[in-house]
Every structure is written in C-alpha cells, then in structure tokens.
Scaffold this motif. Sequence first.
Motif, PDB file in Angstrom:
ATOM      1  N   PRO A 177      63.431 -35.419  28.995  1.00 17.78           N
ATOM      2  CA  PRO A 177      62.440 -35.282  27.918  1.00 17.78           C
ATOM      3  C   PRO A 177      61.209 -34.553  28.462  1.00 17.78           C
ATOM      4  O   PRO A 177      60.795 -34.800  29.606  1.00 17.78           O
ATOM      5  CB  PRO A 177      62.090 -36.730  27.565  1.00 17.78           C
ATOM      6  N   VAL A 178      60.629 -33.663  27.666  1.00 16.55           N
ATOM      7  CA  VAL A 178      59.482 -32.884  28.145  1.00 16.55           C
ATOM      8  C   VAL A 178      58.279 -33.765  28.463  1.00 16.55           C
ATOM      9  O   VAL A 178      57.424 -33.376  29.258  1.00 16.55           O
ATOM     10  CB  VAL A 178      59.080 -31.769  27.153  1.00 16.55           C
ATOM     11  N   ASP A 179      58.218 -34.940  27.861  1.00 16.03           N
ATOM     12  CA  ASP A 179      57.092 -35.837  28.136  1.00 16.03           C
ATOM     13  C   ASP A 179      57.429 -36.889  29.200  1.00 16.03           C
ATOM     14  O   ASP A 179      56.655 -37.810  29.421  1.00 16.03           O
ATOM     15  CB  ASP A 179      56.619 -36.515  26.849  1.00 16.03           C
TER      16      ASP A 179
ATOM     17  N   GLU B  43      61.878 -30.485  23.030  1.00 12.83           N
ATOM     18  CA  GLU B  43      61.924 -31.919  23.313  1.00 12.83           C
ATOM     19  C   GLU B  43      62.547 -32.231  24.664  1.00 12.83           C
ATOM     20  O   GLU B  43      62.213 -33.223  25.292  1.00 12.83           O
ATOM     21  CB  GLU B  43      62.710 -32.639  22.214  1.00 12.83           C
ATOM     22  N   ARG B  44      63.466 -31.359  25.090  1.00 10.06           N
ATOM     23  CA  ARG B  44      64.177 -31.567  26.359  1.00 10.06           C
ATOM     24  C   ARG B  44      64.103 -30.295  27.183  1.00 10.06           C
ATOM     25  O   ARG B  44      64.054 -29.192  26.629  1.00 10.06           O
ATOM     26  CB  ARG B  44      65.651 -31.889  26.106  1.00 10.06           C
ATOM     27  N   VAL B  45      64.121 -30.465  28.515  1.00 10.50           N
ATOM     28  CA  VAL B  45      64.090 -29.317  29.418  1.00 10.50           C
ATOM     29  C   VAL B  45      65.120 -29.524  30.535  1.00 10.50           C
ATOM     30  O   VAL B  45      65.291 -30.644  31.031  1.00 10.50           O
ATOM     31  CB  VAL B  45      62.669 -29.077  29.989  1.00 10.50           C
ATOM     32  N   LEU B  46      65.800 -28.465  30.893  1.00  7.78           N
ATOM     33  CA  LEU B  46      66.794 -28.489  31.961  1.00  7.78           C
ATOM     34  C   LEU B  46      66.123 -28.205  33.291  1.00  7.78           C
ATOM     35  O   LEU B  46      65.399 -27.205  33.426  1.00  7.78           O
ATOM     36  CB  LEU B  46      67.872 -27.423  31.692  1.00  7.78           C
TER      37      LEU B  46
ATOM     38  N   ALA C  28      54.167 -27.287  30.205  1.00 10.32           N
ATOM     39  CA  ALA C  28      52.930 -27.528  29.451  1.00 10.32           C
ATOM     40  C   ALA C  28      52.516 -26.288  28.653  1.00 10.32           C
ATOM     41  O   ALA C  28      52.030 -26.405  27.519  1.00 10.32           O
ATOM     42  CB  ALA C  28      51.807 -27.949  30.390  1.00 10.32           C
ATOM     43  N   GLU C  29      52.709 -25.111  29.235  1.00 13.18           N
ATOM     44  CA  GLU C  29      52.377 -23.879  28.508  1.00 13.18           C
ATOM     45  C   GLU C  29      53.232 -23.753  27.250  1.00 13.18           C
ATOM     46  O   GLU C  29      52.722 -23.399  26.185  1.00 13.18           O
ATOM     47  CB  GLU C  29      52.616 -22.657  29.407  1.00 13.18           C
TER      48      GLU C  29
END
Length: 157
Positions: free
Chosen positions: A128-130, A38-41, A145-146
């Motif tokens: 957030p990844v989106d 859901e989250r990315v650094l 995305a992968e």
Amino acid sequence: MDRVLGILKPAVLATQSLVLRVTRGVTFGVRGLVCDGERVLLVRHSYVPGWYLPGGAVEPGETALVSLGRELDEEAAVAIDGEARLHGLFFNERMARRDHVAVYHVPSWRALRPFVPNREIREARVFPVDALPADSTDATRRRVAELVAGAPISPLW
C-alpha cells in the motif's frame, strides 16, 4: 544479513560508481513507478539493503521504454499493461556524478509468471502506498510521494 549489507552498502556503491565512470562515461537508468494510486511494486536486491523501485541500466541500442519493459520482466516478472508515462528525469549524483534516471509511471501492469527470487532480486512485492516498508529508500519514498501525494518533483534522485 541486512546489517551486513548496510555496512557494505557504501563500498558497493563506491565500487559501482568507479566501474561506471571508467567503463561508461555518462550513465542512464530507468525505473518503474509501478503504482495504481493505492499500491506500488517494490523490489529488494541481494547486494544492498532496502526496497527500491524496479529498474536498471538502459543498454546500448535500447530505448528507455524498451529497457523499462525488460527490467520489469527481469526483476519482478511483470509487464506494462497499457501506457507508461514519464514521471521525471532525475540526477543521481551519488552514483557517478553524471548518472541520470528516467522514472516512468506505470499505472497498470500484469503478472507474466510467478516471481522467483534470483541472484539479484530477493523479493518483488506490492505494498500500500501509505504503508511502505520501513527500509524503503529515500528516493523510493520521494517518487511515491510525488506521484500519490502531489509532493513537488525534485530534480535530484
């Protein structure tokens, strides 16, 4: 400032590529896809525009995982909490035409201390990844995305 960095980015990359070709031969880097789904650094450097996955060069005598741990600590003040899994190995022809980057998925992490901006890293933030920042790099967007959307894994950075 980002406009100036954007103008200088090709020169910085060309210079970095030349230095790596002369001093290192084959280069090997590591990046952390620090993402819980859901989250990315991401980190923002002082010398090039945009947001990147944290990481850097694997130094002589280091394993890729040791290097990843060191880079996450140095760039974002976080540590791997649990297992990091190899997401993929990517050819980065733009860097030195013999540069490869190992990307590890880090699904769980912990803060070591508050992040403090420094000469290399201006910001380290979780997104957030989106809703990645508009100036996230193409490679950063592809790796997210992968992992999250099941996009095909490309062999290219």
